[in-house]
Enzyme design. Structure first.
Site, PDB file in Angstrom:
ATOM      1  N   ASP A  33       0.846  -1.199   0.000  1.00 57.10           N
ATOM      2  CA  ASP A  33       0.000   0.000   0.000  1.00 57.10           C
ATOM      3  C   ASP A  33       0.881   1.249   0.000  1.00 57.10           C
ATOM      4  OD1 ASP A  33      -3.236   0.467   1.102  1.00 57.10           O
ATOM      5  OD2 ASP A  33      -1.856   2.178   1.007  1.00 57.10           O
ATOM      6  N   LYS A  34       0.460   2.221  -0.787  1.00 55.68           N
ATOM      7  CA  LYS A  34       1.227   3.470  -0.901  1.00 55.68           C
ATOM      8  C   LYS A  34       0.989   4.397   0.296  1.00 55.68           C
ATOM      9  CE  LYS A  34       1.660   7.309  -4.212  1.00 55.68           C
ATOM     10  NZ  LYS A  34       1.056   7.911  -5.411  1.00 55.68           N
ATOM     11  N   ALA A  82      -5.946  -1.757  -4.600  1.00 57.72           N
ATOM     12  CA  ALA A  82      -5.360  -0.411  -4.605  1.00 57.72           C
ATOM     13  C   ALA A  82      -6.001   0.435  -5.698  1.00 57.72           C
ATOM     14  CB  ALA A  82      -3.853  -0.483  -4.818  1.00 57.72           C
ATOM     15  N   THR A 125     -15.827  -2.586  -9.826  1.00 57.60           N
ATOM     16  CA  THR A 125     -17.008  -1.948  -9.224  1.00 57.60           C
ATOM     17  C   THR A 125     -18.204  -1.998 -10.168  1.00 57.60           C
ATOM     18  OG1 THR A 125     -17.873   0.204  -8.532  1.00 57.60           O
ATOM     19  CG2 THR A 125     -16.051   0.254 -10.075  1.00 57.60           C
ATOM     20  N   ASP A 126     -19.397  -1.923  -9.591  1.00 55.31           N
ATOM     21  CA  ASP A 126     -20.602  -1.881 -10.433  1.00 55.31           C
ATOM     22  C   ASP A 126     -20.672  -0.586 -11.247  1.00 55.31           C
ATOM     23  OD1 ASP A 126     -21.209  -0.107  -8.362  1.00 55.31           O
ATOM     24  OD2 ASP A 126     -23.060  -1.118  -7.756  1.00 55.31           O
ATOM     25  N   GLU A 127     -19.869   0.416 -10.840  1.00 57.65           N
ATOM     26  CA  GLU A 127     -19.932   1.704 -11.557  1.00 57.65           C
ATOM     27  C   GLU A 127     -19.458   1.595 -13.001  1.00 57.65           C
ATOM     28  OE1 GLU A 127     -19.149   4.511  -7.680  1.00 57.65           O
ATOM     29  OE2 GLU A 127     -18.919   5.298  -9.685  1.00 57.65           O
ATOM     30  N   TYR A 153     -13.481   8.426 -12.412  1.00 61.14           N
ATOM     31  CA  TYR A 153     -13.220   7.235 -11.577  1.00 61.14           C
ATOM     32  C   TYR A 153     -13.713   5.971 -12.266  1.00 61.14           C
ATOM     33  CZ  TYR A 153     -14.253   3.606  -8.154  1.00 61.14           C
ATOM     34  OH  TYR A 153     -14.362   2.392  -7.521  1.00 61.14           O
ATOM     35  N   LYS A 157     -11.670   2.659 -13.823  1.00 65.92           N
ATOM     36  CA  LYS A 157     -11.879   1.273 -13.369  1.00 65.92           C
ATOM     37  C   LYS A 157     -12.259   0.381 -14.561  1.00 65.92           C
ATOM     38  CE  LYS A 157     -11.888  -0.168  -9.635  1.00 65.92           C
ATOM     39  NZ  LYS A 157     -10.769  -0.758  -8.823  1.00 65.92           N
ATOM     40  N   LYS A 192     -16.858   9.284   2.324  1.00 69.69           N
ATOM     41  CA  LYS A 192     -17.935   8.562   1.646  1.00 69.69           C
ATOM     42  C   LYS A 192     -19.270   8.747   2.392  1.00 69.69           C
ATOM     43  CE  LYS A 192     -14.896   6.980  -1.282  1.00 69.69           C
ATOM     44  NZ  LYS A 192     -14.048   5.837  -1.055  1.00 69.69           N
TER      45      LYS A 192
HETATM   46  P1  NAD Z   1      -9.998   3.216  -0.252  1.00 68.03           P
HETATM   47  O1  NAD Z   1      -9.852   4.522  -0.944  1.00 68.03           O
HETATM   48  O2  NAD Z   1     -10.569   3.179   1.130  1.00 68.03           O
HETATM   49  O3  NAD Z   1      -8.577   2.492  -0.178  1.00 68.03           O
HETATM   50  C1  NAD Z   1      -7.681   2.478  -1.239  1.00 68.03           C
HETATM   51  C2  NAD Z   1      -6.323   2.013  -0.718  1.00 68.03           C
HETATM   52  O4  NAD Z   1      -5.422   1.935  -1.832  1.00 68.03           O
HETATM   53  C3  NAD Z   1      -5.681   2.964   0.307  1.00 68.03           C
HETATM   54  O5  NAD Z   1      -5.122   2.226   1.378  1.00 68.03           O
HETATM   55  C4  NAD Z   1      -4.576   3.658  -0.489  1.00 68.03           C
HETATM   56  O6  NAD Z   1      -3.474   4.054   0.301  1.00 68.03           O
HETATM   57  C5  NAD Z   1      -4.201   2.560  -1.481  1.00 68.03           C
HETATM   58  N1  NAD Z   1      -3.587   3.106  -2.711  1.00 68.03           N
HETATM   59  C6  NAD Z   1      -4.029   4.145  -3.456  1.00 68.03           C
HETATM   60  N2  NAD Z   1      -3.202   4.340  -4.494  1.00 68.03           N
HETATM   61  C7  NAD Z   1      -2.221   3.406  -4.404  1.00 68.03           C
HETATM   62  C8  NAD Z   1      -1.087   3.095  -5.191  1.00 68.03           C
HETATM   63  N3  NAD Z   1      -0.779   3.807  -6.283  1.00 68.03           N
HETATM   64  N4  NAD Z   1      -0.304   2.051  -4.824  1.00 68.03           N
HETATM   65  C9  NAD Z   1      -0.591   1.330  -3.704  1.00 68.03           C
HETATM   66  N5  NAD Z   1      -1.638   1.601  -2.911  1.00 68.03           N
HETATM   67  C10 NAD Z   1      -2.452   2.611  -3.258  1.00 68.03           C
HETATM   68  O7  NAD Z   1     -10.841   2.320  -1.244  1.00 68.03           O
HETATM   69  P2  NAD Z   1     -11.919   1.166  -0.952  1.00 68.03           P
HETATM   70  O8  NAD Z   1     -13.250   1.781  -0.803  1.00 68.03           O
HETATM   71  O9  NAD Z   1     -11.403   0.262   0.091  1.00 68.03           O
HETATM   72  O10 NAD Z   1     -11.916   0.418  -2.354  1.00 68.03           O
HETATM   73  C11 NAD Z   1     -11.008  -0.648  -2.612  1.00 68.03           C
HETATM   74  C12 NAD Z   1     -11.239  -1.180  -4.010  1.00 68.03           C
HETATM   75  O11 NAD Z   1     -12.572  -1.646  -4.132  1.00 68.03           O
HETATM   76  C13 NAD Z   1     -11.062  -0.123  -5.108  1.00 68.03           C
HETATM   77  O12 NAD Z   1     -10.422  -0.734  -6.190  1.00 68.03           O
HETATM   78  C14 NAD Z   1     -12.484   0.276  -5.473  1.00 68.03           C
HETATM   79  O13 NAD Z   1     -12.552   0.676  -6.819  1.00 68.03           O
HETATM   80  C15 NAD Z   1     -13.219  -1.031  -5.233  1.00 68.03           C
HETATM   81  N6  NAD Z   1     -14.648  -0.910  -4.866  1.00 68.03           N
HETATM   82  C16 NAD Z   1     -15.028  -0.117  -3.816  1.00 68.03           C
HETATM   83  C17 NAD Z   1     -16.363  -0.077  -3.445  1.00 68.03           C
HETATM   84  C18 NAD Z   1     -16.829   0.756  -2.276  1.00 68.03           C
HETATM   85  O14 NAD Z   1     -18.044   0.850  -2.041  1.00 68.03           O
HETATM   86  N7  NAD Z   1     -15.950   1.353  -1.492  1.00 68.03           N
HETATM   87  C19 NAD Z   1     -17.308  -0.817  -4.146  1.00 68.03           C
HETATM   88  C20 NAD Z   1     -16.881  -1.613  -5.229  1.00 68.03           C
HETATM   89  C21 NAD Z   1     -15.549  -1.655  -5.560  1.00 68.03           C
HETATM   90  O1  TDX Z   2     -21.756  14.145   0.848  1.00 73.79           O
HETATM   91  C1  TDX Z   2     -22.303  13.315   0.084  1.00 73.79           C
HETATM   92  N1  TDX Z   2     -23.620  13.474  -0.211  1.00 73.79           N
HETATM   93  C2  TDX Z   2     -24.302  12.649  -1.051  1.00 73.79           C
HETATM   94  O2  TDX Z   2     -25.504  12.832  -1.289  1.00 73.79           O
HETATM   95  C3  TDX Z   2     -21.603  12.197  -0.495  1.00 73.79           C
HETATM   96  C4  TDX Z   2     -20.153  11.961  -0.194  1.00 73.79           C
HETATM   97  C5  TDX Z   2     -22.296  11.366  -1.338  1.00 73.79           C
HETATM   98  N2  TDX Z   2     -23.607  11.586  -1.631  1.00 73.79           N
HETATM   99  C6  TDX Z   2     -24.313  10.650  -2.561  1.00 73.79           C
HETATM  100  C7  TDX Z   2     -23.617  10.404  -3.879  1.00 73.79           C
HETATM  101  C8  TDX Z   2     -23.997   8.982  -4.204  1.00 73.79           C
HETATM  102  O3  TDX Z   2     -25.260   8.952  -4.854  1.00 73.79           O
HETATM  103  O4  TDX Z   2     -24.339   9.380  -1.904  1.00 73.79           O
HETATM  104  C9  TDX Z   2     -24.150   8.315  -2.840  1.00 73.79           C
HETATM  105  C10 TDX Z   2     -22.944   7.508  -2.423  1.00 73.79           C
HETATM  106  O5  TDX Z   2     -21.798   8.320  -2.620  1.00 73.79           O
HETATM  107  P1  TDX Z   2     -20.317   7.782  -2.332  1.00 73.79           P
HETATM  108  O6  TDX Z   2     -20.244   7.303  -0.921  1.00 73.79           O
HETATM  109  O7  TDX Z   2     -19.369   8.822  -2.788  1.00 73.79           O
HETATM  110  O8  TDX Z   2     -20.250   6.467  -3.239  1.00 73.79           O
HETATM  111  P2  TDX Z   2     -20.461   6.225  -4.823  1.00 73.79           P
HETATM  112  O9  TDX Z   2     -20.253   7.462  -5.596  1.00 73.79           O
HETATM  113  O10 TDX Z   2     -21.779   5.537  -4.970  1.00 73.79           O
HETATM  114  O11 TDX Z   2     -19.248   5.227  -5.108  1.00 73.79           O
HETATM  115  C11 TDX Z   2     -18.971   4.139  -4.195  1.00 73.79           C
HETATM  116  O12 TDX Z   2     -19.449   2.928  -4.678  1.00 73.79           O
HETATM  117  C12 TDX Z   2     -18.788   2.335  -5.760  1.00 73.79           C
HETATM  118  C13 TDX Z   2     -17.469   4.033  -3.911  1.00 73.79           C
HETATM  119  O13 TDX Z   2     -16.973   5.255  -3.407  1.00 73.79           O
HETATM  120  C14 TDX Z   2     -16.717   3.574  -5.115  1.00 73.79           C
HETATM  121  O14 TDX Z   2     -15.335   3.401  -4.809  1.00 73.79           O
HETATM  122  C15 TDX Z   2     -17.304   2.261  -5.573  1.00 73.79           C
HETATM  123  O15 TDX Z   2     -16.692   1.840  -6.753  1.00 73.79           O
END
Ligand code: NAD
Ligand code: TDX
Length: 339
Positions: A33-34, A82, A125-127, A153, A157, A192
């Site tokens: 991890d970075k 990552a 991701t589903d996005e 973003y 992906k 988030k």
């Molecule tokens: P996050 O932002 O919480 O964590 C990302 C991690 O990656 C951090 O620890 C960061 O330091 C590390 N990182 C960033 N750039 C890097 C690099 N260049 N080299 C090494 N490490 C690096 O993200 P998350 O929410 O845990 O998401 C993890 C994965 O899951 C992502 O690939 C995201 O696209 C995917 N994902 C997230 C969600 C969600 O709801 N959060 C849903 C579906 C998929």
């Molecule tokens: O302040 C806010 N107010 C608000 O209304 C924020 C931060 C978000 N939102 C809305 C935007 C979205 O419709 O809430 C919803 C969820 O937002 P996020 O938490 O930013 O998630 P989303 O954009 O849906 O993306 C997430 O799901 C897919 C993750 O961040 C991604 O990494 C993942 O791939």
């Protein structure tokens, strides 16, 4: 087995590290991890003492560092979490998303080519499927839905997914991809939706809901996501994409009201603010394939998971207070002051 977990100091990656250490005590887990703003070594504090766990600070886009790690550790499996993961940040500044999410993935794939691998798993991701209209609740994303992205973003992906599939076909890299819906649970970074709303409500600060709050997300408790990835890397079929989600659709406004209710706070805290640019309307996963092939189903219902999550943020104030008092303060001011 030796498993490299990239991004393991972030939200889902750290939950996955703990899941693997708990459920596969014989495996060695190496977290690469970075430590960007989203990575946090304190999140991994409980893993540090485990003899089967090792943390390596490094950038997945740094070819030399990645090759060195592969040479030394000879991983059997790489799970790539990552990423730059926040849509709003990608709208402000897309370039870093391209570097980490696309170039970083390609460097990891090159390392797999050079040193060999039993499995490369891309956490997608589903996005990547874009969005569904709000007035068609009958529609869901399946693994064959076209890629159709909305934000820098999600475009980054999707590009990474295509690279994984190209490497799988061209160089026979044994790869799998999973596309999950929105996760929630412990260690979720406060930028988030769910943690932001919990923390603001605890401070009696306004809860900034984008637009009218009618956008729909399909929420999955993070441990269920980890369980699905664990099944895919051990029993999933090479070359396949697996959608992960549990039919837990909620409007953003519903989610925010649920949080307020659990915390005993009033709805007057809700403030409707300028909408996100290009805001995806609805995400909804059809998880039939992973259920049929691997027997995966989510174990945590949203009503239970959201209560557990709120309780975690109440019990772990030190973890998030440190984050929101640092650099994150400037981010919050930039994104939300005068929005
Ligand atoms: P996050 O932002 O919480 O964590 C990302 C991690 O990656 C951090 O620890 C960061 O330091 C590390 N990182 C960033 N750039 C890097 C690099 N260049 N080299 C090494 N490490 C690096 O993200 P998350 O929410 O845990 O998401 C993890 C994965 O899951 C992502 O690939 C995201 O696209 C995917 N994902 C997230 C969600 C969600 O709801 N959060 C849903 C579906 C998929
Ligand atoms: O302040 C806010 N107010 C608000 O209304 C924020 C931060 C978000 N939102 C809305 C935007 C979205 O419709 O809430 C919803 C969820 O937002 P996020 O938490 O930013 O998630 P989303 O954009 O849906 O993306 C997430 O799901 C897919 C993750 O961040 C991604 O990494 C993942 O791939």
């Amino acid at each position: 087995m030796t498993i490299i977990v990239t991004g393991g100091a972030g939200f889902i990656g750290s939950n996955f590290v703990y899941y693997e250490l708990k459920n596969h005590a014989d495996d060695k887990i190496i977290c690469l991890d970075k430590l960007t703003y989203a990575g946090n070594l304190e999140t991994l504090a409980d893993a540090q003492g485990n003899k089967n766990f090792k943390f390596v600070r490094g950038d997945i886009a740094d070819r030399e560092a990645v090759y060195k790690l592969f040479e030394e550790e000879k991983p059997d499996i790489v799970v790539n979490f990552a990423a730059e993961s926040h849509v709003d940040r990608s709208i402000e500044d897309p370039e870093l998303f391209l570097r980490t999410n696309i170039i970083g993935t390609s460097v990891l794939l090159d390392a797999c080519r050079k040193f060999g691998i039993k499995r490369f798993h891309q956490v997608s991701t589903d996005e990547v499927y874009g969005d569904l209209p709000l007035d068609r609740p009958d529609l869901f994303f399946t693994e064959t839905t076209n890629l159709h992205t909305s934000s820098p973003y999600s475009a980054s992906k999707a590009a990474a997914d295509l690279l994984v599939q190209a490497y799988q076909r061209t160089y026979k890299i044994p790869a799998t991809i999973s596309r999950c819906s929105n996760n929630y649970g412990p260690y979720h970074f406060p930028e988030k939706l769910i943690p932001l709303m919990i923390i603001n409500a605890l401070h009696d600060k306004k809860l900034p809901v984008y637009g009218k709050g009618i956008n729909v997300r399909d929420w999955l408790y993070v441990e269920d996501h980890c369980a699905a990835i664990d099944l895919i890397i051990r029993r999933g079929t090479v070359g396949e994409v697996y959608n992960i989600g549990g039919h837990n659709e909620r409007t953003n406004l519903d989610v925010v009201k649920t949080i307020l209710k659990i915390l005993g706070k009033g709805e007057e805290l809700i403030e409707f603010v300028t909408d996100r640019k290009g805001h995806d309307q609805r995400y909804a996963i059809d998880p039939t394939k992973i259920f049929n092939e691997l027997g995966w189903t989510p174990q945590t219902k949203f009503d239970d998971g959201i209560k557990k999550t709120v309780a975690w943020y109440l019990d772990n104030r030190a973890w998030w207070e440190k984050i929101i008092s640092g650099e994150y303060k400037n981010y919050y001011a930039k994104m939300y002051d005068n929005r």
